[in-house]
Write a protein that holds these residues in place. Structure first.
Motif, mmCIF file in Angstrom:
data_model
loop_
_atom_site.group_PDB
_atom_site.id
_atom_site.type_symbol
_atom_site.label_atom_id
_atom_site.label_comp_id
_atom_site.label_asym_id
_atom_site.label_seq_id
_atom_site.Cartn_x
_atom_site.Cartn_y
_atom_site.Cartn_z
ATOM 1 N N ARG A 306 -5.178 -6.493 6.082
ATOM 2 C CA ARG A 306 -4.626 -7.753 6.592
ATOM 3 C C ARG A 306 -5.203 -8.076 7.958
ATOM 4 O O ARG A 306 -5.433 -9.261 8.288
ATOM 5 N N CYS A 307 -5.445 -7.063 8.779
ATOM 6 C CA CYS A 307 -6.032 -7.282 10.103
ATOM 7 C C CYS A 307 -7.419 -7.898 9.993
ATOM 8 O O CYS A 307 -7.803 -8.752 10.808
ATOM 9 N N TRP A 309 -8.450 -9.975 7.906
ATOM 10 C CA TRP A 309 -8.376 -11.374 7.511
ATOM 11 C C TRP A 309 -7.875 -12.278 8.639
ATOM 12 O O TRP A 309 -7.713 -13.481 8.432
ATOM 13 N N SER A 310 -7.609 -11.719 9.813
ATOM 14 C CA SER A 310 -7.049 -12.503 10.911
ATOM 15 C C SER A 310 -7.842 -12.267 12.196
ATOM 16 O O SER A 310 -8.600 -11.306 12.307
ATOM 17 N N ARG A 311 -7.611 -13.121 13.147
ATOM 18 C CA ARG A 311 -8.256 -12.976 14.448
ATOM 19 C C ARG A 311 -7.566 -11.879 15.245
ATOM 20 O O ARG A 311 -6.344 -11.717 15.170
ATOM 21 N N GLU A 314 -4.687 -12.884 17.398
ATOM 22 C CA GLU A 314 -3.443 -13.193 16.688
ATOM 23 C C GLU A 314 -2.575 -11.947 16.572
ATOM 24 O O GLU A 314 -1.362 -12.006 16.767
ATOM 25 N N GLY A 354 -0.370 -17.848 7.562
ATOM 26 C CA GLY A 354 -0.777 -16.948 8.625
ATOM 27 C C GLY A 354 0.032 -15.666 8.590
ATOM 28 O O GLY A 354 0.841 -15.448 7.680
ATOM 29 N N VAL A 355 -0.185 -14.828 9.580
ATOM 30 C CA VAL A 355 0.472 -13.520 9.636
ATOM 31 C C VAL A 355 1.983 -13.695 9.760
ATOM 32 O O VAL A 355 2.467 -14.550 10.510
ATOM 33 N N ASP A 385 3.071 -14.815 2.822
ATOM 34 C CA ASP A 385 1.857 -14.915 3.633
ATOM 35 C C ASP A 385 0.779 -15.596 2.790
ATOM 36 O O ASP A 385 0.033 -14.953 2.059
ATOM 37 N N GLU A 387 -1.933 -17.072 3.700
ATOM 38 C CA GLU A 387 -3.291 -16.739 4.108
ATOM 39 C C GLU A 387 -3.777 -15.473 3.401
ATOM 40 O O GLU A 387 -4.930 -15.394 2.957
#
Length: 484
Positions: A306-307, A309-311, A314, A354-355, A385, A387
């Motif tokens: 999951r990390c 897939w995100s900035r 964030e 988003g998260v 979630d 995203e």
């Protein structure tokens, strides 16, 4: 063509509130299965999270033990009933015999779907007499609009003669029944359908059987079996405990409305040593509490995914994170099926693109309660979630992902305003009031401005709280209403 056939377009009467804008807004409390914030629950956790290493018993000393198991030692008899339910006893036994706490996801799964005592397994939990209300129970227009979407997708698929129509977690069967009635003018579409309901609750299966007006008949192929037929449109109906049990090889349309929110989530909390999984343990006085695992857990692999897939910035802002491995795995199973067999899937649920931080909630009798209070007596659910769903599906070849958009935008683009106007023309005053209320709850935002009744009964709009996402085979193009 579809809207002209199903929905009679005309100017809305003044009796019908105007369609609200589609801009997102802050969430607010409402007596439906949703929460007002992705970062906190409505009911503050009365259980503090403790470090697990402080709660484990000390190692046994090197002493001689004597086995007295075969000695006669009758237990004291008490006439007072046990305060613990069967599910509570089961959870405590699991923790005891495992020698340590269980994950929040394991707790959530047992509470909801334990075969003997799970929340969903032995009762009807929907509607005013239950614990929460879902969109299909609010108005027939919701299921009818899903029918419009399914017919549009079927046409894009080339109008195949046979398709599997699958619903995950059909509740009472209301959505499917309204879908079939709403699409009844498209005889070739309804004639092509084999209905597959993915439902693990025997109690809800019975309600679905009744709602779809099913009959049971013996098969004619000599295997002395039976099959179920919905008399609403003459379609065969099958029930399955899991999606993987639904036959493959045919184009498939999957509908998942308020299904993902009930999938078990793992919760992680930031500590001095990094991200630690939150667990459920039993205290010395035999009540449940949250603790943190001292060691990495298997779900940490999904957290790492999951990390990615995100900035990074964030995640840096968060002190808690929820991940749902079953949502990721289910999405890829659906996407694989669509990639190979053709078709599409529609997911509608409350959540964020988003998260998700800390959204797990418990609802009993339309009120929020503590998550660990009387397990099995309240519904547990968490924000979806979207995203993560999108990234999961995009890892599968030959599929495309569209959305999410708000439920208000989704239903509005499919023509719910026109359908409401058509229904109003044959309503009495009481029916018209019910229609207005249902319309607002589906597409409105916040409290209904036209409401003149008791304050505690004010209709709350769900139009911007719920999101709609579609996954389709790339060969079929962009599905309705995402072309606009």
């Amino acid at each position: 063509m579809l809207r002209r056939a199903l929905l009679r377009p005309s100017a809305l009467r003044r009796l019908l509130p105007p369609s609200p804008s589609y801009s997102p807004s802050p969430l607010s409390l409402a007596p439906v299965r949703q929460c007002s914030s992705s970062s906190s629950s409505h009911i503050p956790h009365s259980h503090s999270v403790e470090q697990l290493e402080d709660t484990l018993p000390p190692p046994p000393s090197a002493t001689i033990s004597i086995d007295r198991s075969n000695l006669y030692n009758p237990t004291e008899h008490s006439h007072e009933p046990s305060a613990d339910s069967e599910l509570v006893k089961h959870l405590k036994n699991v923790i005891k015999f495992r020698g340590g706490p269980i994950t929040v996801a394991e707790y959530m799964e047992e509470v909801l779907t334990n075969p003997k005592s799970g929340y969903y397994m032995n009762r009807d939990v929907f509607g005013k007499g239950g614990d929460f209300i879902t969109s299909p129970e609010v108005s027939q227009m919701f299921g009818e609009m899903i029918g419009v979407w399914a017919v549009c997708l079927w046409e894009q698929m080339g109008q195949p003669d046979r398709i599997n129509l699958v619903e995950l977690g059909p509740g009472r069967g209301t959505l499917m029944a309204d879908l079939l009635r709403g699409a009844s003018k498209f005889k070739n579409f309804t004639a092509s359908l084999a209905l597959h309901l993915v439902e693990c609750s025997p109690a809800l299966q019975k309600l679905q059987y009744q709602k779809l007006k099913c009959t049971t008949e013996e098969t004619v192929d000599g295997d002395s079996g039976t099959r179920h037929i919905s008399t609403l449109a003459g379609n065969p109906v099958s029930w399955h405990a899991m999606l993987e049990q639904v036959p493959t090889g045919l184009p498939t349309i999957v509908i998942a409305h308020e299904f993902y929110d009930a999938l078990p989530v793992h919760q992680f909390q930031k500590a001095s040593r990094g991200w630690c999984e939150k667990m459920v343990d039993v205290t010395e006085n035999s009540s449940f509490r949250f603790v943190l695992s001292p060691q990495p857990t298997p779900a940490a692999l999904y957290l790492a995914q999951r990390c990615k897939w995100s900035r990074a910035e964030e995640f840096a802002k968060l002190s808690q994170i929820e991940v749902c491995p079953k949502a990721i795995d289910l999405t890829q199973e659906i996407a694989n099926r669509i990639s190979v067999d053709g078709g599409g899937a529609l997911m509608i649920d409350y959540g964020l693109n988003g998260v998700i931080a800390d959204s797990l909630q418990a609802i009993r009798k339309h009120k929020f309660v503590d998550i660990l209070d009387d397990p099995g007596s309240a519904d547990l659910s968490a924000y979806v979630d979207f995203e993560a769903i999108r990234h999961s599906a995009e890892e599968i070849p030959n599929v495309s992902v569209h959305g999410p958009i708000t439920q208000s935008e989704f239903l509005g683009s499919l023509g719910i305003n026109f359908r409401a106007e058509a229904l109003l023309q044959s309503c009495n005053e009481e029916q018209a009031e019910s229609l207005r209320t249902g319309y607002w709850r589906l597409v409105g935002e916040g409290e209904a401005p036209f409401w003149e009744g008791a304050d505690e009964q004010t209709p709350i709009g769900m139009g911007t709280r719920y999101l709609a996402m579609a996954i389709v085979n790339k060969k079929q193009g962009v599905p309705a209403p995402y072309q606009e």
